[in-house]
Design a protein around this motif. Structure first.
Motif, mmCIF file in Angstrom:
data_model
loop_
_atom_site.group_PDB
_atom_site.id
_atom_site.type_symbol
_atom_site.label_atom_id
_atom_site.label_comp_id
_atom_site.label_asym_id
_atom_site.label_seq_id
_atom_site.Cartn_x
_atom_site.Cartn_y
_atom_site.Cartn_z
ATOM 1 N N VAL A 249 0.842 -1.208 0.000
ATOM 2 C CA VAL A 249 0.000 0.000 0.000
ATOM 3 C C VAL A 249 0.871 1.250 0.000
ATOM 4 O O VAL A 249 0.606 2.217 -0.746
ATOM 5 C CB VAL A 249 -0.953 -0.010 1.213
ATOM 6 C CG1 VAL A 249 -1.666 1.331 1.343
ATOM 7 C CG2 VAL A 249 -1.964 -1.134 1.086
ATOM 8 N N ASN A 250 1.917 1.258 0.808
ATOM 9 C CA ASN A 250 2.816 2.417 0.863
ATOM 10 C C ASN A 250 3.523 2.635 -0.467
ATOM 11 O O ASN A 250 3.705 3.779 -0.902
ATOM 12 C CB ASN A 250 3.850 2.226 1.973
ATOM 13 C CG ASN A 250 3.240 2.341 3.358
ATOM 14 O OD1 ASN A 250 2.220 3.015 3.534
ATOM 15 N ND2 ASN A 250 3.851 1.695 4.340
ATOM 16 N N ILE A 251 3.928 1.536 -1.103
ATOM 17 C CA ILE A 251 4.591 1.653 -2.409
ATOM 18 C C ILE A 251 3.639 2.263 -3.431
ATOM 19 O O ILE A 251 4.019 3.154 -4.210
ATOM 20 C CB ILE A 251 5.090 0.265 -2.882
ATOM 21 C CG1 ILE A 251 6.268 -0.187 -2.018
ATOM 22 C CG2 ILE A 251 5.501 0.315 -4.353
ATOM 23 C CD1 ILE A 251 6.703 -1.612 -2.280
ATOM 24 N N GLU A 252 2.388 1.802 -3.439
ATOM 25 C CA GLU A 252 1.402 2.346 -4.371
ATOM 26 C C GLU A 252 1.146 3.831 -4.095
ATOM 27 O O GLU A 252 1.057 4.646 -5.030
ATOM 28 C CB GLU A 252 0.103 1.553 -4.273
ATOM 29 C CG GLU A 252 0.198 0.143 -4.839
ATOM 30 C CD GLU A 252 -1.116 -0.614 -4.710
ATOM 31 O OE1 GLU A 252 -2.053 -0.048 -4.093
ATOM 32 O OE2 GLU A 252 -1.196 -1.744 -5.210
ATOM 33 N N GLN A 253 1.022 4.174 -2.820
ATOM 34 C CA GLN A 253 0.795 5.585 -2.483
ATOM 35 C C GLN A 253 1.985 6.445 -2.871
ATOM 36 O O GLN A 253 1.814 7.549 -3.405
ATOM 37 C CB GLN A 253 0.515 5.707 -0.986
ATOM 38 C CG GLN A 253 -0.832 5.132 -0.565
ATOM 39 C CD GLN A 253 -1.063 5.233 0.929
ATOM 40 O OE1 GLN A 253 -0.131 5.453 1.706
ATOM 41 N NE2 GLN A 253 -2.307 5.055 1.346
ATOM 42 N N ASN A 254 3.192 5.937 -2.628
ATOM 43 C CA ASN A 254 4.394 6.691 -3.012
ATOM 44 C C ASN A 254 4.474 6.869 -4.521
ATOM 45 O O ASN A 254 4.919 7.918 -5.004
ATOM 46 C CB ASN A 254 5.650 5.964 -2.508
ATOM 47 C CG ASN A 254 5.780 6.028 -1.000
ATOM 48 O OD1 ASN A 254 5.200 6.902 -0.348
ATOM 49 N ND2 ASN A 254 6.520 5.098 -0.429
ATOM 50 N N HIS A 255 4.056 5.832 -5.257
ATOM 51 C CA HIS A 255 4.073 5.930 -6.723
ATOM 52 C C HIS A 255 3.100 7.006 -7.207
ATOM 53 O O HIS A 255 3.419 7.789 -8.121
ATOM 54 C CB HIS A 255 3.707 4.571 -7.321
ATOM 55 C CG HIS A 255 3.777 4.532 -8.812
ATOM 56 N ND1 HIS A 255 4.951 4.667 -9.524
ATOM 57 C CD2 HIS A 255 2.789 4.388 -9.748
ATOM 58 C CE1 HIS A 255 4.714 4.604 -10.819
ATOM 59 N NE2 HIS A 255 3.402 4.432 -10.987
ATOM 60 N N ILE A 256 1.919 7.043 -6.582
ATOM 61 C CA ILE A 256 0.928 8.058 -6.966
ATOM 62 C C ILE A 256 1.439 9.460 -6.642
ATOM 63 O O ILE A 256 1.329 10.390 -7.458
ATOM 64 C CB ILE A 256 -0.409 7.780 -6.247
ATOM 65 C CG1 ILE A 256 -1.022 6.473 -6.758
ATOM 66 C CG2 ILE A 256 -1.385 8.933 -6.459
ATOM 67 C CD1 ILE A 256 -2.219 6.006 -5.967
ATOM 68 N N ILE A 257 1.996 9.613 -5.441
ATOM 69 C CA ILE A 257 2.547 10.924 -5.050
ATOM 70 C C ILE A 257 3.679 11.329 -5.971
ATOM 71 O O ILE A 257 3.831 12.513 -6.333
ATOM 72 C CB ILE A 257 3.021 10.865 -3.582
ATOM 73 C CG1 ILE A 257 1.821 10.687 -2.656
ATOM 74 C CG2 ILE A 257 3.796 12.124 -3.207
ATOM 75 C CD1 ILE A 257 2.188 10.435 -1.209
#
Length: 317
Positions: A249-257
């Motif tokens: 989840v953190n990786i996906e959020q970081n990718h979006i940011i």
């Protein structure tokens, strides 16, 4: 429902009629089982044998004195057995009394443990001569069922882990709900196993439980210790799975940011150029250029493209 098991001509017989209770010699009785009985059935059994089943509230007490007690020639035991429901596990308190070799059980649910124990008893009825053996068979069956539940839980955890790696079929919310559900099942199993561990330990210290069955209890305590370790491993695996899930989840959020950040930076130079040439001053030298508008558009495109190329070379994209 009333079930009466007794010895008859070197075999194990069964009666379900309350009236037949007085016709069976007490020395032949082995097991009296009450499952969701009527008030009359419960009162008759308690009066006839001069015993007192624990109430539901007493069966759910956590104090050791409420779980196991010795009164004169009686072993009074309260234990929880797992009942499998649609939404997971539920506890079914069982009141157990062992007096003069006769086992008395009282419960509300039709437990799988008791059903399988009866099958084992029917497979070799001649080897059961008293209630202690019946009680040990119920405990052994309960431990075996707990082992099966742990193995089934481990298999489902492995399947969920595979789905998490492949990121298929489930949303993030479904993954988190399923992990939480497995954690609740693991804790329920652990509480049930620890309850059996305390019970077997108490039986090993009891002066009323026959010495000849202590070997069986020692084997049980080893099996229970093994189940505790397996249960601990399952819980640790769920924690690891939850950490892995949160990492994804953190990786996906970081990718979006990261995408938003790159888009913001890439459009900053064009915005600066548009701001400069959007000022309304009379003395702007480029205002009379024939190709000024086209030049401004080209500069905006080149500045954005240059920023993206720079990010690409730096491996920021």
């Amino acid at each position: 429902m009333l079930r009466i098991y007794y010895k008859k001509d070197r075999r194990l017989a069964k009666e379900t009629d309350l009236e037949s209770l007085r016709e069976i010699p007490i020395e032949s009785l082995i097991w009296v089982d009450l499952q969701n009985p009527t008030d009359k059935e419960k009162a008759t059994v308690e009066t006839y044998f001069d015993i007192k089943y624990s109430s539901e509230e007493e069966s759910q007490e956590i104090e050791s004195s409420s779980r196991f007690n010795e009164v004169e020639d009686e072993l009074i035991i309260n234990s929880n057995f797992l009942s499998i429901k649609e939404k997971g596990f539920a506890y079914c308190p069982v009141s157990i009394i062992v007096e003069k070799g006769i086992l008395f059980t009282y419960r509300d649910d039709d437990l799988k443990t008791f059903g399988e124990a009866v099958k084992r008893i029917k497979a070799s009825p001649a080897s059961y001569i008293n209630g202690y053996q019946i009680f040990l068979t119920i405990l052994e069956t309960s431990i075996d069922n707990d082992a099966d539940l742990i193995e089934n839980l481990a298999r489902r955890i492995a399947e969920l882990n595979q789905q998490l790696i492949l990121r298929k079929k489930r949303s993030d919310e479904q993954f988190l709900i399923q992990i939480s559900s497995f954690q609740n099942e693991t804790m329920s199993l652990r509480e049930n196993i620890i309850d059996k561990q305390r019970l077997v330990s108490a039986l090993m210290k009891s002066s009323l439980f026959p010495e000849e069955y202590m070997g069986v209890l020692r084997i049980m305590i080893k099996d229970i210790s093994s189940l505790v370790e397996h249960n601990k491993f399952a819980f640790e695996r769920l924690e690891y799975l939850q950490d892995t899930f949160m990492g994804f989840v953190n990786i996906e959020q970081n990718h979006i940011i990261k995408i938003f950040t790159v888009a913001t930076v890439a459009f900053m130079p064009p915005t600066l150029i548009a701001s400069i040439y959007g000022m309304n001053f009379k003395a702007m030298p480029e205002i009379e250029w024939e190709y000024g508008y086209l030049l401004a558009i080209v500069l905006m495109i080149l500045s954005s493209a240059g920023t993206l190329i720079y990010f690409k070379k730096k491996n920021w994209l």
